[in-house]
Design an enzyme around this catalytic site. Structure first.
Site, PDB file in Angstrom:
ATOM      1  N   HIS A 193      -0.243   9.950   6.245  1.00  0.00           N
ATOM      2  CA  HIS A 193      -0.948   8.791   6.806  1.00  0.00           C
ATOM      3  C   HIS A 193       0.013   7.898   7.581  1.00  0.00           C
ATOM      4  CE1 HIS A 193       0.367   5.982   3.556  1.00  0.00           C
ATOM      5  NE2 HIS A 193       0.112   6.949   2.705  1.00  0.00           N
TER       6      HIS A 193
ATOM      7  N   ASP B  19      -0.700   4.535   8.234  1.00  0.00           N
ATOM      8  CA  ASP B  19      -0.797   3.133   7.838  1.00  0.00           C
ATOM      9  C   ASP B  19       0.159   2.841   6.678  1.00  0.00           C
ATOM     10  OD1 ASP B  19      -2.513   4.876   6.350  1.00  0.00           O
ATOM     11  OD2 ASP B  19      -3.623   3.188   5.536  1.00  0.00           O
TER      12      ASP B  19
ATOM     13  N   ASP C 131       6.482   5.559   1.467  1.00  0.00           N
ATOM     14  CA  ASP C 131       5.012   5.762   1.540  1.00  0.00           C
ATOM     15  C   ASP C 131       4.473   5.361   2.895  1.00  0.00           C
ATOM     16  OD1 ASP C 131       2.386   6.189   0.897  1.00  0.00           O
ATOM     17  OD2 ASP C 131       2.186   4.373  -0.290  1.00  0.00           O
TER      18      ASP C 131
ATOM     19  N   GLU D  63      -5.503   5.474   5.207  1.00  0.00           N
ATOM     20  CA  GLU D  63      -5.398   6.074   3.862  1.00  0.00           C
ATOM     21  C   GLU D  63      -5.319   5.014   2.784  1.00  0.00           C
ATOM     22  OE1 GLU D  63      -3.839   7.655   0.189  1.00  0.00           O
ATOM     23  OE2 GLU D  63      -2.854   6.145   1.412  1.00  0.00           O
ATOM     24  N   GLU D  64      -4.626   3.921   3.061  1.00  0.00           N
ATOM     25  CA  GLU D  64      -4.363   2.937   2.006  1.00  0.00           C
ATOM     26  C   GLU D  64      -5.617   2.187   1.555  1.00  0.00           C
ATOM     27  OE1 GLU D  64      -1.867   2.850   0.261  1.00  0.00           O
ATOM     28  OE2 GLU D  64      -0.127   3.540   1.386  1.00  0.00           O
TER      29      GLU D  64
ATOM     30  N   GLU E 297       3.113  12.917   0.806  1.00  0.00           N
ATOM     31  CA  GLU E 297       3.227  11.624   0.102  1.00  0.00           C
ATOM     32  C   GLU E 297       4.496  11.648  -0.759  1.00  0.00           C
ATOM     33  OE1 GLU E 297       1.384   8.812  -0.059  1.00  0.00           O
ATOM     34  OE2 GLU E 297      -0.674   9.314   0.562  1.00  0.00           O
TER      35      GLU E 297
ATOM     36  N   HIS F  64       4.673   0.984  -2.104  1.00  0.00           N
ATOM     37  CA  HIS F  64       4.170  -0.404  -2.138  1.00  0.00           C
ATOM     38  C   HIS F  64       5.166  -1.396  -2.742  1.00  0.00           C
ATOM     39  CE1 HIS F  64      -0.239   1.324  -2.187  1.00  0.00           C
ATOM     40  NE2 HIS F  64       0.586   2.033  -1.445  1.00  0.00           N
TER      41      HIS F  64
HETATM   42 ZN   LIG Z   1       0.693   6.927   0.653  1.00  0.00          ZN
END
Ligand SMILES: [Zn+2]
Length: 389
Positions: free
Chosen positions: A74, A76, A108, A142-143, A168, A359
């Site tokens: 992803h 984002d 991530d 995705e998030e 990931e 995150h």
């Molecule tokens: Zn991710």
């Protein structure tokens, strides 16, 4: 011989980190990758998300015909949170004295995304692919909801895919099954009135409170678990209603987050919520709506396939360790990409970065790990396809 030097490989990651694609602007990442691919003769196509100006997926292919391996990441990233907590500029890739590269998305998952993109370029240049196609799918959103992956699934990009790799962050364990997630909004509609004359109105809070209570009672009877994924979870995490203490509230809502497993999946949760809605509407004369606004299925595979075995043997070799083969409580785009695929589908989540870095403040990936993953993918993808019978 590699086409891209290590310096260039790190520069590409740094460029991606600089694009602040926080839950939007994936189109800028897509344009960057499209230009990069173009320099090496790889055609790609941008797929805009409906009604969005800054959000898009990117699809690129190397090779021809069947079989097809899908690789995905992803574009984002999540917000930085309080930037005062960061010791590094979140959007400028910075190396520390331990060889760690810091930045939002370093783990991530812009390192995984860059590693896949670079491996495509290396494979194309080396001419090591003798049969089949590698389809690179970079996704938006995705998030939050996986709407980018949902679009790819809907448009048929997964129909002919035999095996899927999602990069990931999972450097310490190869994941082949994971929980689903679901967010449901429950609203209760009433009628406002002055609180001295409540009979003129209808209090929206009361049916909502009953709803939450009955739901918890019913859910406490659910007794399922999976050896790999554990139990499903359900929590009311937000509640809102009313705006003035001497007014009867005309609106109340609660948001719920669920983590699902195949034995108690998203459909079962939705049915449970709807059965409680019926009961509350009958008992309380209330007006309830149930809106599942995030709906990502659990992903379950047996893990018994050549793709996973190859990932494990190369991971063990490249990193000189005995990698775990495991499950995850997190959710990925596979929830949509693998809709309609059976238990025997070949799914691997394996990419640079520690799962726990996702995150986080001062998020990082080890430079060596990132670079090693590029070489690993560059070997793994053609090897799998060339050996495919
Ligand atoms: Zn991710």
């Amino acid at each position: 011989m590699s086409v891209l030097s290590n310096e260039t490989r790190v520069k590409i990651l740094a460029d991606l980190i600089e694009i602040q694609s926080i839950n939007e602007k994936e189109l800028d990442v897509a344009h960057y990758l499209q230009k990069l691919f173009e320099q090496y003769g790889i055609h790609s196509e941008i797929l805009k998300l409906d009604g969005e100006t800054s959000r898009a997926n990117l699809v690129a292919e190397v090779g021809n015909g069947k079989p097809v391996v899908g690789v995905s990441g992803h574009m984002d990233v999540v917000t930085t949170g309080d930037t005062d907590q960061w010791n590094y500029d979140p959007f400028k890739l910075t190396e520390d004295d331990q060889g760690r590269l810091h930045g939002r998305g370093s783990a991530d998952m812009k390192s995984g995304l860059a590693a896949l993109a670079i491996s495509l370029i290396e494979i194309q240049a080396a001419g090591t692919l003798n049969q089949g196609t590698i389809r690179f799918m970079a996704t938006a959103g995705e998030e939050v909801t996986s709407n980018g992956a949902a679009l790819l699934h809907e448009k048929g990009y997964m129909d002919d895919v035999e095996a899927l790799l999602i990069a990931e962050p999972s450097q310490d364990g190869i994941v082949y099954t994971h929980k689903g997630t679901m967010d449901i909004q429950v609203t209760s509609k009433g009628k406002s009135a002055h609180s001295s004359m409540p009979e003129l109105g209808f209090n929206a809070i009361n049916p909502l409170v009953d709803f939450i209570h009955y739901l918890n009672v019913e859910y406490s009877k659910v007794d399922v678990s999976s050896e790999l994924l554990g139990t499903p979870t359900m929590n009311s995490t937000i509640i809102n209603g009313g705006d003035q203490v001497n007014s009867i509230p005309e609106y109340a809502e609660s948001l719920f987050n669920m983590r699902t497993i195949p034995a108690f999946d998203n459909k079962k949760f939705e049915a449970l919520f709807n059965s409680i809605k019926e009961k509350v509407e009958k008992d309380d004369n209330g007006s309830i709506t149930v809106n599942p606004y995030v709906n990502r299925d659990p992903v379950y595979t047996t893990g018994d396939n050549a793709f996973l075995k190859l990932a494990k043997s190369l991971g063990d070799e490249y990193f000189n360790r005995d990698l775990d083969v495991t499950s995850s409580t997190a959710t990925t785009d596979a929830s949509y990409l693998m809709k309609d695929k059976g238990d025997d589908f070949s799914f691997v989540m394996y990419g640079p970065g520690e799962t726990g870095q996702a995150h986080q403040v001062d998020e990082y990936v080890y430079k060596d790990t990132y670079l090693t993953f590029i070489d690993l993918y560059t070997q793994m993808l053609p090897q799998y396809l060339n050996d495919f019978k």
